[in-house]
Motif scaffolding. Structure first.
Motif, PDB file in Angstrom:
ATOM      1  N   ASP A 190       0.829  -1.214   0.000  1.00 43.54           N
ATOM      2  CA  ASP A 190       0.000   0.000   0.000  1.00 43.54           C
ATOM      3  C   ASP A 190       0.861   1.261   0.000  1.00 43.54           C
ATOM      4  OD1 ASP A 190      -2.431   1.329  -0.088  1.00 43.54           O
ATOM      5  OD2 ASP A 190      -2.624   1.440   2.097  1.00 43.54           O
ATOM      6  N   ALA A 191       1.861   1.266  -0.887  1.00 41.87           N
ATOM      7  CA  ALA A 191       2.837   2.359  -0.918  1.00 41.87           C
ATOM      8  C   ALA A 191       2.208   3.713  -1.214  1.00 41.87           C
ATOM      9  CB  ALA A 191       3.912   2.054  -1.960  1.00 41.87           C
ATOM     10  N   THR A 192       1.165   3.733  -2.022  1.00 48.37           N
ATOM     11  CA  THR A 192       0.583   5.011  -2.438  1.00 48.37           C
ATOM     12  C   THR A 192      -0.076   5.767  -1.300  1.00 48.37           C
ATOM     13  OG1 THR A 192      -1.485   3.924  -3.093  1.00 48.37           O
ATOM     14  CG2 THR A 192       0.200   4.214  -4.791  1.00 48.37           C
ATOM     15  N   HIS A 193      -0.306   5.087  -0.168  1.00 48.66           N
ATOM     16  CA  HIS A 193      -0.917   5.759   0.974  1.00 48.66           C
ATOM     17  C   HIS A 193       0.091   6.043   2.083  1.00 48.66           C
ATOM     18  CE1 HIS A 193      -4.562   3.985  -0.986  1.00 48.66           C
ATOM     19  NE2 HIS A 193      -5.007   5.202  -0.727  1.00 48.66           N
ATOM     20  N   SER A 194       1.358   6.034   1.736  1.00 49.31           N
ATOM     21  CA  SER A 194       2.406   6.318   2.715  1.00 49.31           C
ATOM     22  C   SER A 194       3.373   7.361   2.165  1.00 49.31           C
ATOM     23  CB  SER A 194       3.194   5.044   3.055  1.00 49.31           C
ATOM     24  OG  SER A 194       2.368   4.083   3.675  1.00 49.31           O
ATOM     25  N   GLN A 195       3.800   8.265   3.039  1.00 50.10           N
ATOM     26  CA  GLN A 195       4.822   9.246   2.681  1.00 50.10           C
ATOM     27  C   GLN A 195       6.127   8.869   3.383  1.00 50.10           C
ATOM     28  OE1 GLN A 195       3.720  13.292   3.406  1.00 50.10           O
ATOM     29  NE2 GLN A 195       2.070  13.300   1.900  1.00 50.10           N
ATOM     30  N   ALA A 196       7.186   8.769   2.594  1.00 48.09           N
ATOM     31  CA  ALA A 196       8.498   8.417   3.130  1.00 48.09           C
ATOM     32  C   ALA A 196       9.457   9.578   2.952  1.00 48.09           C
ATOM     33  CB  ALA A 196       9.038   7.172   2.431  1.00 48.09           C
ATOM     34  N   SER A 197      10.157   9.897   4.014  1.00 43.62           N
ATOM     35  CA  SER A 197      11.162  10.953   3.999  1.00 43.62           C
ATOM     36  C   SER A 197      12.549  10.331   3.900  1.00 43.62           C
ATOM     37  CB  SER A 197      11.055  11.784   5.283  1.00 43.62           C
ATOM     38  OG  SER A 197      12.117  12.710   5.388  1.00 43.62           O
ATOM     39  N   LEU A 198      13.431  10.977   3.136  1.00 44.37           N
ATOM     40  CA  LEU A 198      14.818  10.537   3.007  1.00 44.37           C
ATOM     41  C   LEU A 198      15.718  11.614   3.599  1.00 44.37           C
ATOM     42  CD1 LEU A 198      14.846   9.204  -0.678  1.00 44.37           C
ATOM     43  CD2 LEU A 198      14.590   7.867   1.433  1.00 44.37           C
ATOM     44  N   VAL A 199      16.392  11.282   4.699  1.00 42.72           N
ATOM     45  CA  VAL A 199      17.262  12.238   5.371  1.00 42.72           C
ATOM     46  C   VAL A 199      18.684  11.679   5.381  1.00 42.72           C
ATOM     47  CG1 VAL A 199      17.721  13.520   7.483  1.00 42.72           C
ATOM     48  CG2 VAL A 199      15.361  13.012   6.823  1.00 42.72           C
ATOM     49  N   ARG A 200      19.613  12.458   4.862  1.00 40.05           N
ATOM     50  CA  ARG A 200      21.016  12.032   4.808  1.00 40.05           C
ATOM     51  C   ARG A 200      21.860  13.004   5.627  1.00 40.05           C
ATOM     52  NH1 ARG A 200      25.170  11.884  -0.268  1.00 40.05           N
ATOM     53  NH2 ARG A 200      26.304   9.965   0.279  1.00 40.05           N
ATOM     54  N   PHE A 201      22.545  12.460   6.623  1.00 43.57           N
ATOM     55  CA  PHE A 201      23.367  13.282   7.501  1.00 43.57           C
ATOM     56  C   PHE A 201      24.808  13.330   7.015  1.00 43.57           C
ATOM     57  CE2 PHE A 201      19.930  12.047  10.445  1.00 43.57           C
ATOM     58  CZ  PHE A 201      19.604  13.291  10.977  1.00 43.57           C
ATOM     59  N   GLY A 202      25.365  14.549   6.993  1.00 45.21           N
ATOM     60  CA  GLY A 202      26.775  14.755   6.728  1.00 45.21           C
ATOM     61  C   GLY A 202      27.495  15.133   8.005  1.00 45.21           C
ATOM     62  N   THR A 203      28.730  15.578   7.861  1.00 47.93           N
ATOM     63  CA  THR A 203      29.543  15.913   9.031  1.00 47.93           C
ATOM     64  C   THR A 203      28.888  16.955   9.920  1.00 47.93           C
ATOM     65  OG1 THR A 203      31.552  15.406   7.794  1.00 47.93           O
ATOM     66  CG2 THR A 203      31.796  16.779   9.759  1.00 47.93           C
ATOM     67  N   ASP A 204      28.259  17.945   9.296  1.00 46.53           N
ATOM     68  CA  ASP A 204      27.569  18.990  10.067  1.00 46.53           C
ATOM     69  C   ASP A 204      26.326  19.466   9.331  1.00 46.53           C
ATOM     70  OD1 ASP A 204      28.745  20.290   7.977  1.00 46.53           O
ATOM     71  OD2 ASP A 204      29.898  21.705   9.204  1.00 46.53           O
ATOM     72  N   SER A 205      25.665  18.548   8.642  1.00 41.90           N
ATOM     73  CA  SER A 205      24.507  18.947   7.835  1.00 41.90           C
ATOM     74  C   SER A 205      23.461  17.840   7.814  1.00 41.90           C
ATOM     75  CB  SER A 205      24.940  19.262   6.400  1.00 41.90           C
ATOM     76  OG  SER A 205      25.447  18.090   5.780  1.00 41.90           O
ATOM     77  N   GLU A 206      22.231  18.253   7.485  1.00 46.31           N
ATOM     78  CA  GLU A 206      21.138  17.320   7.239  1.00 46.31           C
ATOM     79  C   GLU A 206      20.544  17.684   5.887  1.00 46.31           C
ATOM     80  OE1 GLU A 206      20.133  19.597  10.218  1.00 46.31           O
ATOM     81  OE2 GLU A 206      22.012  18.732  10.905  1.00 46.31           O
ATOM     82  N   THR A 207      20.405  16.697   5.009  1.00 45.53           N
ATOM     83  CA  THR A 207      19.898  16.943   3.671  1.00 45.53           C
ATOM     84  C   THR A 207      18.650  16.114   3.411  1.00 45.53           C
ATOM     85  OG1 THR A 207      22.145  17.378   2.856  1.00 45.53           O
ATOM     86  CG2 THR A 207      20.460  16.905   1.204  1.00 45.53           C
ATOM     87  N   LEU A 208      17.628  16.769   2.872  1.00 43.84           N
ATOM     88  CA  LEU A 208      16.430  16.074   2.421  1.00 43.84           C
ATOM     89  C   LEU A 208      16.666  15.670   0.970  1.00 43.84           C
ATOM     90  CD1 LEU A 208      13.713  18.492   3.893  1.00 43.84           C
ATOM     91  CD2 LEU A 208      14.827  16.520   4.985  1.00 43.84           C
ATOM     92  N   MET A 209      16.659  14.381   0.695  1.00 40.31           N
ATOM     93  CA  MET A 209      17.003  13.883  -0.628  1.00 40.31           C
ATOM     94  C   MET A 209      15.782  13.923  -1.545  1.00 40.31           C
ATOM     95  SD  MET A 209      20.123  13.403   0.087  1.00 40.31           S
ATOM     96  CE  MET A 209      20.737  12.616  -1.402  1.00 40.31           C
ATOM     97  N   GLY A 210      15.971  14.495  -2.730  1.00 37.13           N
ATOM     98  CA  GLY A 210      14.868  14.698  -3.657  1.00 37.13           C
ATOM     99  C   GLY A 210      14.521  13.469  -4.482  1.00 37.13           C
ATOM    100  N   THR A 211      13.621  13.667  -5.420  1.00 37.90           N
ATOM    101  CA  THR A 211      13.128  12.555  -6.227  1.00 37.90           C
ATOM    102  C   THR A 211      14.154  12.036  -7.223  1.00 37.90           C
ATOM    103  OG1 THR A 211      12.159  14.118  -7.810  1.00 37.90           O
ATOM    104  CG2 THR A 211      10.737  13.330  -6.025  1.00 37.90           C
ATOM    105  N   SER A 212      15.174  12.829  -7.551  1.00 31.93           N
ATOM    106  CA  SER A 212      16.183  12.366  -8.498  1.00 31.93           C
ATOM    107  C   SER A 212      17.309  11.596  -7.821  1.00 31.93           C
ATOM    108  CB  SER A 212      16.766  13.542  -9.285  1.00 31.93           C
ATOM    109  OG  SER A 212      17.446  14.433  -8.422  1.00 31.93           O
TER     110      SER A 212
END
Length: 317
Positions: A190-212
């Motif tokens: 049931d993937a279409t009814h769920s939102q998944a966030s992608l968070v990638r941590f660096g040395t001193d940063s947090e990045t939200l990873m996009g669709t690409s």
């Protein structure tokens, strides 16, 4: 059909995310990885059998069937592994330890000849074909070159490698099978009814990873939805004003380095992080950065798909 049989077998690999809070264990290359948590987040694949990564050898489809292959871009070993041709690789232009361990011991044990390549060892390899970007054959003399655009999509890179090794039809079939399986699994969880966030941590940063991003592309194939802050192709560095954009029904967390893990762990123990929905619901999962974001090939794509199957909506195999 050999490639398809291998894909089906790999899809039967499952694991559970559980265990005590501890540092990530060493030895991803081993068949069984000790279950662990990092700052309260389950490691999504604690028992990944990386030695099952490579599929059965794809049959040759034309007169091009090299017996000895040299590779100048270690990323392309993912493609060769998917074709089951890793035993033909006689040299990899890379420093020791640079071969991705998620491909298993049959790949990570391949001979490396340095980067740049050691001229004597390159000559001794005597490859029939060299797979890499333009100019790849230069350390190997007059060997035939399969030029692969490093900026092409992961699917097009795979097709280029397969065509150069006489197996383009197998690549097309494997990609079609993967797309169909990704959609089927997505429907089943049931993937279409769920939102998944992608968070990638660096040395001193947090990045939200996009669709690409690589993992973003696999989520899209499976039909997984993304939070509003992560529906653009590009990645976005988190600021104090956009911190809550990391939240969703589930958060997949990656660390780009040991320093990134140290920073990420501190953020994940902060009140602001723990006050968000997914952490408070214990819906956060740590994933392998080399597979989800650094790599980009059909083998890594299968592992991302299996990780999502194991974790989204409480699915258990």
């Amino acid at each position: 059909m050999a490639a398809l049989s291998g894909l089906v077998a790999l899809l039967l690999v499952t694991g559970t995310a559980c265990g005590a809070d501890s540092a990530r264990p060493a030895g991803e290359e081993s068949i069984s990885i000790t279950p662990t948590k990092i700052a309260g987040a389950n490691y999504v694949a604690p028992a990944r059998d990386v030695d099952s990564s490579c599929l059965a050898p794809a049959p040759v489809e034309d007169a091009v069937d090299p017996a000895r292959i040299a590779v100048t871009d270690p990323r392309l070993l993912d493609d060769i592994c998917a074709l089951g041709l890793q035993s033909k690789v006689v040299a990899v232009v890379a420093k020791p330890g640079a071969i991705p361990t998620y491909l298993g011991r049959s790949v990570s044990s391949l001979p490396t000849i340095g980067s740049p390549a050691d001229a004597i060892r390159a000559a001794a390899a005597r490859p029939d074909v060299v797979v890499g970007d333009e100019g790849a054959a230069s350390p190997f003399g007059s060997a035939r070159t399969v030029s692969v655009d490093p900026n092409a999509s992961w699917q097009d890179r795979f097709r280029a490698v397969a065509e150069g090794l006489g197996r383009r039809g197998a690549a097309d079939q494997l990609l079609a099978d993967f797309t169909a399986k990704a959609k089927s699994i997505g429907k089943g969880i049931d993937a279409t009814h769920s939102q998944a966030s992608l968070v990638r941590f660096g040395t001193d940063s947090e990045t939200l990873m996009g669709t690409s991003s690589f993992a973003g592309q696999i989520l899209a194939l499976m039909g997984v939805q993304r939070p509003a802050t992560q529906r653009a192709p590009g990645d976005a560095v988190v600021t104090p004003d956009t911190f809550d954009g990391a939240d969703a029904d589930i958060i997949y967390i990656a660390f780009d380095s040991p320093a990134g893990e140290k920073h990420g762990t501190s953020v994940m123990r902060s009140d602001r992080w723990l006050d968000m929905g997914a952490p408070s619901w214990q819906r956060t999962f740590v994933v392998d950065d080399p597979i989800w974001f650094t790599a980009s090939g059909p083998t890594a794509a299968r592992w991302v798909m299996l990780d999502v199957q194991q974790s989204l909506n409480g699915f258990s195999g």
